[in-house]
Motif scaffolding. Sequence first.
Motif, short mmCIF file in Angstrom:
data_model
loop_
_atom_site.label_atom_id
_atom_site.label_comp_id
_atom_site.label_asym_id
_atom_site.label_seq_id
_atom_site.Cartn_x
_atom_site.Cartn_y
_atom_site.Cartn_z
N GLY A 148 0.81 -1.21 0.00
CA GLY A 148 0.00 0.00 0.00
C GLY A 148 0.84 1.26 0.00
O GLY A 148 1.54 1.54 0.98
N LEU A 193 -12.56 0.81 4.97
CA LEU A 193 -11.21 0.44 5.40
C LEU A 193 -10.90 0.93 6.81
O LEU A 193 -10.34 0.19 7.64
N ARG A 220 -10.29 -1.21 10.81
CA ARG A 220 -8.92 -1.08 11.31
C ARG A 220 -8.57 -2.05 12.44
O ARG A 220 -7.39 -2.35 12.68
N ALA A 278 -1.41 0.68 5.77
CA ALA A 278 -2.49 1.57 5.34
C ALA A 278 -2.01 3.01 5.54
O ALA A 278 -0.99 3.26 6.20
#
Length: 357
Positions: A139, A257, A261, A295
Amino acid sequence: MLDKSSTTRRPRVARALAAAGIVAVLVAASLAAPASASAAVSRAELALRWAPIHYQDVDATGSHALSGQSDYVTTVDFDGDLNGRNNWDRAGQAGNPLAAHAYYSVLETSTHWYITYFFFHPRDWTDHPFFETEHENDGEGVLFAIERDGSTYGVLRSAVTVAHSDFFSYTPVGSTWTSGREGVDGTLQFQASPHDTFQHPVTAQEAQGHGLKAYPQYDIVGDGLVYYPSTVTETPSDGNDRDVRYQLVDIFAVGGLWAQRSNPSLFAALGTFAGDTSGGCGSGTWTCSTNSANAPWGWDDGDDAPGRGEIASDPAKLAAEYFTVPAGLARTYSYNPYAGAAAALTEAARTAPPVVD
């Protein structure tokens, strides 16, 4: 991919949308009825207007390349689930098309909008046998700072990109922003899209490791994809498709998203994706590392002043560190969903081990 001149390939797109699972539904809801950024423009509209035209280099060689598919951008649930530990294994399998998406978040102050774009790959891979690592999930992305100058969409002043564990800063021609504690690394270019009427900023990612910089600091060498922001998703026809539309996914969507978490199937820690060594990751290479992708709220350039994740969770702080802004920056947010988890993010920044990324 959608056929640009006919409707004969629509069933393929339908399969791609179905494969996006939960997220596809969230995308449609977000774009149809987004939270309001102002009376004039929504956050989803802002994100779509400033979303980058994205150049993705593709390498089709090597046993882990999946004939180039390992360099396609997609969603974390491209395979229909939110298990981060099977993404390496399921990439390239029949029934799991890598439909093009990018995640985004919009934070607001009285003076600026900050838009983060996050591009996800199921594999960070290599075809070199020595001193190169691989890992499941990847990511990287970019932060754009948009000055609220009274116009509908504002004016883009700066970009900070994520290439592995380093950040790189850019300004477009004519920007009033200059170097701060970090020097400006280059000029952010713009390009017209064939799918709307806007000039978009242009970003690019390398093949295999997927570091992201402003175009053309990375460029396509041989095969490659050019992704264009849109309200629909397409799956590349092959590894050399120069017109692929990607759909935006709101990080803050209900069930999205950020809401996931604490899902232990998807995240090993706050901001760190869960990944293991199954499916052949690391075979024929130096090693496969686990839990090695972040992330946006886990992105970190360790030798810069902003803390882990603050490029996404406190972008005004990062902008003040990286740039000199003559008009000044408001530091109080009128919209920042990360704020409710400030203590947890601070603790994660203190305790989280470094990752490969």
